[in-house]
Design an enzyme around this catalytic site. Structure first.
Site, PDB file in Angstrom:
ATOM      1  N   SER A   8       0.675  -1.130  -0.076  1.00 51.47           N
ATOM      2  CA  SER A   8       0.052   0.058   0.014  1.00 51.47           C
ATOM      3  C   SER A   8       0.962   1.155   0.115  1.00 51.47           C
ATOM      4  CB  SER A   8      -0.999  -0.051   1.196  1.00 51.47           C
ATOM      5  OG  SER A   8      -1.506   1.408   1.230  1.00 51.47           O
ATOM      6  N   HIS A  33      -0.871  -0.803  -4.401  1.00 45.97           N
ATOM      7  CA  HIS A  33      -2.103  -0.636  -4.047  1.00 45.97           C
ATOM      8  C   HIS A  33      -2.041   0.898  -3.546  1.00 45.97           C
ATOM      9  CE1 HIS A  33      -5.741  -1.705  -1.659  1.00 45.97           C
ATOM     10  NE2 HIS A  33      -5.556  -0.681  -1.056  1.00 45.97           N
ATOM     11  N   ASP A  35      -4.507   3.942  -2.424  1.00 44.69           N
ATOM     12  CA  ASP A  35      -5.549   4.300  -1.454  1.00 44.69           C
ATOM     13  C   ASP A  35      -5.940   5.617  -1.679  1.00 44.69           C
ATOM     14  OD1 ASP A  35      -6.159   1.898   0.295  1.00 44.69           O
ATOM     15  OD2 ASP A  35      -3.916   2.176   0.737  1.00 44.69           O
ATOM     16  N   MET A  37      -8.743   8.552  -0.864  1.00 48.22           N
ATOM     17  CA  MET A  37      -9.880   8.671   0.085  1.00 48.22           C
ATOM     18  C   MET A  37     -10.288  10.137  -0.022  1.00 48.22           C
ATOM     19  SD  MET A  37      -7.835   7.495   3.449  1.00 48.22           S
ATOM     20  CE  MET A  37      -6.830   5.845   3.333  1.00 48.22           C
ATOM     21  N   HIS A  66      -7.955   1.649  -4.523  1.00 51.28           N
ATOM     22  CA  HIS A  66      -8.873   1.203  -3.573  1.00 51.28           C
ATOM     23  C   HIS A  66      -9.701   2.697  -3.252  1.00 51.28           C
ATOM     24  CE1 HIS A  66      -9.700  -0.110   0.847  1.00 51.28           C
ATOM     25  NE2 HIS A  66     -10.717   0.028   0.513  1.00 51.28           N
ATOM     26  N   MET A  68     -11.964   4.953  -1.386  1.00 52.43           N
ATOM     27  CA  MET A  68     -12.648   4.965  -0.205  1.00 52.43           C
ATOM     28  C   MET A  68     -13.323   6.498  -0.250  1.00 52.43           C
ATOM     29  SD  MET A  68      -9.943   3.443   2.322  1.00 52.43           S
ATOM     30  CE  MET A  68      -8.534   3.525   0.933  1.00 52.43           C
ATOM     31  N   MET A 140     -12.106  -5.689   3.852  1.00 55.12           N
ATOM     32  CA  MET A 140     -11.468  -4.874   4.928  1.00 55.12           C
ATOM     33  C   MET A 140     -11.014  -5.532   6.154  1.00 55.12           C
ATOM     34  SD  MET A 140     -10.130  -2.204   3.233  1.00 55.12           S
ATOM     35  CE  MET A 140      -9.453  -1.515   4.634  1.00 55.12           C
ATOM     36  N   GLY A 147      -3.245   3.844   7.675  1.00 54.37           N
ATOM     37  CA  GLY A 147      -2.480   2.664   7.662  1.00 54.37           C
ATOM     38  C   GLY A 147      -2.081   2.287   9.272  1.00 54.37           C
ATOM     39  N   ASP A 191      -6.898  -6.295   3.322  1.00 57.95           N
ATOM     40  CA  ASP A 191      -6.008  -5.258   3.588  1.00 57.95           C
ATOM     41  C   ASP A 191      -6.349  -4.635   5.025  1.00 57.95           C
ATOM     42  OD1 ASP A 191      -5.337  -2.406   3.122  1.00 57.95           O
ATOM     43  OD2 ASP A 191      -6.955  -2.063   1.651  1.00 57.95           O
ATOM     44  N   GLY A 192      -5.393  -4.459   5.397  1.00 64.27           N
ATOM     45  CA  GLY A 192      -5.308  -3.928   6.768  1.00 64.27           C
ATOM     46  C   GLY A 192      -4.464  -4.745   7.976  1.00 64.27           C
ATOM     47  N   GLY A 193      -3.365  -4.076   8.400  1.00 60.91           N
ATOM     48  CA  GLY A 193      -2.874  -4.991   9.438  1.00 60.91           C
ATOM     49  C   GLY A 193      -2.160  -6.031   9.160  1.00 60.91           C
ATOM     50  N   SER A 214       2.190  -0.686   6.494  1.00 66.54           N
ATOM     51  CA  SER A 214       3.345  -0.532   7.248  1.00 66.54           C
ATOM     52  C   SER A 214       4.451  -1.751   7.384  1.00 66.54           C
ATOM     53  CB  SER A 214       2.577   0.127   8.567  1.00 66.54           C
ATOM     54  OG  SER A 214       1.706  -0.656   8.891  1.00 66.54           O
TER      55      SER A 214
HETATM   56  C1  DX5 Z   1      -6.537   1.474   5.021  1.00 66.98           C
HETATM   57  C2  DX5 Z   1      -6.214   1.305   3.641  1.00 66.98           C
HETATM   58  C3  DX5 Z   1      -5.092   0.285   3.591  1.00 66.98           C
HETATM   59  C4  DX5 Z   1      -3.610   0.618   4.219  1.00 66.98           C
HETATM   60  C5  DX5 Z   1      -2.989  -0.601   4.937  1.00 66.98           C
HETATM   61  O1  DX5 Z   1      -7.913   2.373   4.878  1.00 66.98           O
HETATM   62  O2  DX5 Z   1      -7.005   0.610   2.725  1.00 66.98           O
HETATM   63  O3  DX5 Z   1      -4.561  -0.008   2.201  1.00 66.98           O
HETATM   64  O4  DX5 Z   1      -2.695   1.483   3.717  1.00 66.98           O
HETATM   65  O5  DX5 Z   1      -1.952  -0.275   5.688  1.00 66.98           O
HETATM   66  P1  DX5 Z   1      -1.417  -1.220   6.652  1.00 66.98           P
HETATM   67  O6  DX5 Z   1      -0.794  -2.348   6.350  1.00 66.98           O
HETATM   68  O7  DX5 Z   1      -0.549  -0.505   7.598  1.00 66.98           O
HETATM   69  O8  DX5 Z   1      -2.675  -1.504   7.775  1.00 66.98           O
HETATM   70 ZN    ZN Z   2      -6.566   0.047   0.818  1.00 70.45          ZN
END
Ligand code: DX5
Ligand code: ZN
Length: 240
Positions: A8, A33, A35, A37, A66, A68, A140, A147, A191-193, A214
């Site tokens: 990401s 990826h 993001d 927003m 992605h 959002m 998600m 992130g 996606d996420g964590g 991250s």
């Molecule tokens: C959050 C994003 C993710 C984010 C993931 O809304 O959609 O793509 O960057 O970041 P990590 O891997 O740090 O959770």
């Molecule tokens: Zn994302």
């Protein structure tokens, strides 16, 4: 079923986006990826079509966007023109017009993805997947917006439900000018964590596209993290 690892770029140094993108590709990334927003659908504001357009001049990589945003339909044309490869929109923002959004994305030549927040039941996307227009479902694994959040293991039941309903749904893409057809595999993305400590759960649940910000950008050796995640997905697939 191929594993796609997508760093990401939200975790990258945006002031050096082209170099960061190339660094990730050199580390073995399959997709990038992106993001997007709008500060409305989520409480954060990031990038839009002009940035995708600028990045496109520097790379031919698959740009996995992605969205959002509150009005995904408004961004289909600008993003297609900018050079986006995939357009993944949230079902929560398109309950009234998901069929129009997915058709328009497809007609614009981008891959169609649909995304669910942690609180949205997976059954909501079944009609979209059954419509045949969707290439990817993104589950998600954190609340969208930022992130660096903690992976939510309770979302894995949705990945499992999706994978058991669509074990390897084939989406046929007809190449009209040729006499053969190309078989594509339905993709379950998370996606996420995600990172070395959580990848196993996602891989075992049946995810084959992994987004990680991250854990990749924060690692001393991003290539090792990308390769570890790819191996987890491939090993889990071989075991099934
Ligand atoms: C959050 C994003 C993710 C984010 C993931 O809304 O959609 O793509 O960057 O970041 P990590 O891997 O740090 O959770
Ligand atoms: Zn994302």
């Amino acid at each position: 079923m191929s594993a796609k690892i997508a760093p990401s770029m939200l975790s990258s140094d945006f002031a050096n986006l082209a170099a960061e993108a190339q660094r990730m590709l050199d580390c073995g990334a399959d997709w990038l990826h992106m993001d997007i927003m709008d500060g409305h659908f989520v409480p954060n504001l990031t990038i839009g079509a002009p940035v995708i357009q600028s990045l496109r001049k520097h790379t031919s990589a698959y740009l996995d966007c992605h969205l959002m945003v509150t009005n995904p339909l408004d961004y289909v044309e600008p993003l297609a023109k900018a050079g986006a490869s995939g357009f993944t929109f949230h079902i929560e923002a398109s309950r009234d017009n998901w069929d129009r959004v997915s058709k328009k994305v497809k007609e614009s030549g981008m891959r169609v993805g649909v995304c669910l927040k942690p609180g949205t039941p997976v059954e909501e996307v079944f009609p979209l997947v059954d419509s045949g227009d969707v290439d990817l479902v993104l589950i998600m694994t954190v609340e969208p917006g930022f992130g660096g959040q903690k992976f939510m293991p309770e979302t894995m039941s949705k990945v499992k439900a999706l994978r058991s309903r669509y074990p390897s749904l084939d989406i046929e893409v007809q190449e009209t000018s040729f006499s053969f057809s190309l078989l594509e595999i339905f993709r379950a993305q998370v996606d996420g964590g995600l990172g070395p400590s959580t990848i196993q759960q996602a891989a075992d649940a049946g995810a084959n596209c992994i987004v990680a910000g991250s854990s990749v950008f924060g690692a001393p050796d991003p290539a090792a993290v990308i390769s570890l995640m790819r191996n987890s997905v491939q090993t889990a697939q071989a075991a099934h």
